[in-house]
Design an enzyme around this catalytic site. Sequence first.
Site, PDB file in Angstrom:
ATOM      1  N   ARG A 102       0.884  -1.178   0.000  1.00 17.98           N
ATOM      2  CA  ARG A 102       0.000   0.000   0.000  1.00 17.98           C
ATOM      3  C   ARG A 102       0.907   1.208   0.000  1.00 17.98           C
ATOM      4  NH1 ARG A 102      -5.267   1.361   3.563  1.00 17.98           N
ATOM      5  NH2 ARG A 102      -6.055  -0.023   1.955  1.00 17.98           N
ATOM      6  N   HIS A 129      -7.413   0.917  -6.349  1.00 20.22           N
ATOM      7  CA  HIS A 129      -7.609   0.019  -5.198  1.00 20.22           C
ATOM      8  C   HIS A 129      -8.309  -1.254  -5.715  1.00 20.22           C
ATOM      9  CE1 HIS A 129      -7.750  -1.309  -1.201  1.00 20.22           C
ATOM     10  NE2 HIS A 129      -8.581  -0.444  -0.647  1.00 20.22           N
ATOM     11  N   GLN A 132     -10.092  -3.924  -3.410  1.00 16.99           N
ATOM     12  CA  GLN A 132     -11.362  -3.430  -2.890  1.00 16.99           C
ATOM     13  C   GLN A 132     -12.482  -3.652  -3.897  1.00 16.99           C
ATOM     14  OE1 GLN A 132     -12.065  -1.816   0.220  1.00 16.99           O
ATOM     15  NE2 GLN A 132     -14.081  -2.395  -0.537  1.00 16.99           N
ATOM     16  N   ASP A 220     -17.279   7.048  -1.375  1.00 20.88           N
ATOM     17  CA  ASP A 220     -16.051   6.916  -0.590  1.00 20.88           C
ATOM     18  C   ASP A 220     -15.848   8.256   0.118  1.00 20.88           C
ATOM     19  OD1 ASP A 220     -13.641   6.072   0.499  1.00 20.88           O
ATOM     20  OD2 ASP A 220     -12.511   6.151  -1.382  1.00 20.88           O
ATOM     21  N   CYS A 259     -16.224   1.464   0.702  1.00 22.84           N
ATOM     22  CA  CYS A 259     -15.037   0.654   1.008  1.00 22.84           C
ATOM     23  C   CYS A 259     -14.668   0.709   2.491  1.00 22.84           C
ATOM     24  CB  CYS A 259     -13.861   1.101   0.150  1.00 22.84           C
ATOM     25  SG  CYS A 259     -13.315   2.788   0.496  1.00 22.84           S
ATOM     26  N   ARG A 287     -13.410  -8.799   1.416  1.00 20.26           N
ATOM     27  CA  ARG A 287     -11.986  -8.539   1.173  1.00 20.26           C
ATOM     28  C   ARG A 287     -11.180  -9.788   1.490  1.00 20.26           C
ATOM     29  NH1 ARG A 287     -10.016  -3.325   1.498  1.00 20.26           N
ATOM     30  NH2 ARG A 287      -8.081  -4.310   0.779  1.00 20.26           N
TER      31      ARG A 287
HETATM   32  N1  NVA Z   1      -9.962   6.635  -1.079  1.00 18.94           N
HETATM   33  C1  NVA Z   1      -9.546   6.196   0.224  1.00 18.94           C
HETATM   34  C2  NVA Z   1      -9.692   4.722   0.338  1.00 18.94           C
HETATM   35  C3  NVA Z   1      -9.365   4.166   1.704  1.00 18.94           C
HETATM   36  C4  NVA Z   1      -9.498   2.673   1.770  1.00 18.94           C
HETATM   37  C5  NVA Z   1      -8.114   6.616   0.472  1.00 18.94           C
HETATM   38  O1  NVA Z   1      -7.263   6.443  -0.414  1.00 18.94           O
HETATM   39  O2  NVA Z   1      -7.832   7.154   1.544  1.00 18.94           O
HETATM   40  N1   CP Z   2     -11.117  -0.296   2.541  1.00 22.68           N
HETATM   41  C1   CP Z   2      -9.855  -0.354   2.959  1.00 22.68           C
HETATM   42  O1   CP Z   2      -8.930  -0.594   2.192  1.00 22.68           O
HETATM   43  O2   CP Z   2      -9.711  -0.187   4.306  1.00 22.68           O
HETATM   44  P1   CP Z   2      -8.337   0.019   5.097  1.00 22.68           P
HETATM   45  O3   CP Z   2      -7.819   1.371   4.725  1.00 22.68           O
HETATM   46  O4   CP Z   2      -8.746  -0.059   6.542  1.00 22.68           O
HETATM   47  O5   CP Z   2      -7.395  -1.065   4.700  1.00 22.68           O
END
Ligand code: NVA
Ligand code: CP
Length: 308
Positions: A102, A129, A132, A220, A259, A287
Site C-alpha cells: 500500500r 484500489h 477493494q 467513498d 469501502c 476482502r
Molecule cells: N480513497 C480512500 C480509500 C481508503 C481505503 C483513500 O485512499 O484514503
Molecule cells: N477499505 C480499505 O482498504 O480499508 P483500510 O484502509 O482499513 O485497509
Amino acid sequence: MKSGRDFLDIGKVDGSVLRGILTLAHRLKRAPLAIQPMAGKTLALIFEKPSTRTRVSFEVGMRQLGGAVTTLSGAEIQLGRGETVADTGRVLSRYVDLIMIRTFEESKLLELAAGADVPVINGLTNQSHPCQVMADIMTVEERLGAIESKTVAWVGDGDNNVLNSWIHAAGVFGFTLRIVCPPEFPPRAELLIAAQKAGAEVTVSADVAEVADADVVLTDCWASMHNSDVAARQTLLTPYQVDAAVMRRAKPEAIFLHCLPAHRGEEVTDEVIDGPQSAVWDEAENRLHVQKAIMCWCLGVGTEGVHE
Ligand code: NVA
Ligand code: CP
C-alpha cells in the site's frame, strides 16, 4: 524471471481470470480448502499508509491458507531511501513468496513489481484500489446476481482511487457506470475513454438525478489519505452526500456500498450506512475471501478447476 503473476490493477488482468478469481472467492467463502495451498510460503505486507481492513484481511487470509506473514511499515524499512524500491523488491524476493504494498504513487508499485522476482499485489495507491473493487463486485453478485447487467452509480469524489478501479472494472465486465460528482473533481479522462472504448457505458454528471434506477449506489470519503485540499473538498462535495433521498432515487432493491472507513455525517448518513440497503459489512468481509483467491492466482496454487 518472475515466479507467478502480479495483481497490479483490474485493467491489467484478463476478464476471464478476474471471473475465475471471483468464482474461487465464492467457493472459499462457502467452505475452506481441503488442503493448505500456502503451507511453507510467506507473504510480506508493506504499508506506507494506515490500514485496518487490508492489513487484517491479508494477514488472516494468508494464515487461513496455511502460510506465514510479515508486516512492514514503510517508515521502518529502507523503501526508496537507503536503496531503490526495485532493490527492496529484489531483496524481499529472496525471503518471501509474495508481496503486497500500500503506497502513494503508482510508480512505486510498478518499480517494486519490476524488481521483485515474486508476485506483487496492489493494496491501494493514490491511483487505484483493485482488491477493494474485486470485493465490491463479489458483494454485488452475492446480493443481486451477475454484475454485467447492473447499473452502478458512484456519488461523490470523481478523482478517487476506488472509483478509478470501478472504471477499470466497467471496461472489463461491461456494466453501466454512472458517475455523479462535482465538476471540480472529475474522473480521469483517459480512464473513461479506455472503458468506453472497451464497450462500457460510463457517464459523468453533476446531477444526483442520474442515480435513477441504479442497482448499486457507491461512495467513498471526500478526502483520501493522499489529498491535502481537505477544506475545498468538504465544501464542494457536501451536496453529494448519500442520504435517504439519494437512495430513494435508486431501485427499491438497490444496495449501498462503501469501502470504509466511512465518515458518518459527511459522505454518508447513519441512516443509509446502518439501513437495510447497506451491504458494507459483507463488503468488508469479502476482502478476506477475494484476496485469498487473488493470492492463490498469483502463486498458481489452490486454483484447480477454476483458472486456465
Ligand atoms: N480513497 C480512500 C480509500 C481508503 C481505503 C483513500 O485512499 O484514503
Ligand atoms: N477499505 C480499505 O482498504 O480499508 P483500510 O484502509 O482499513 O485497509
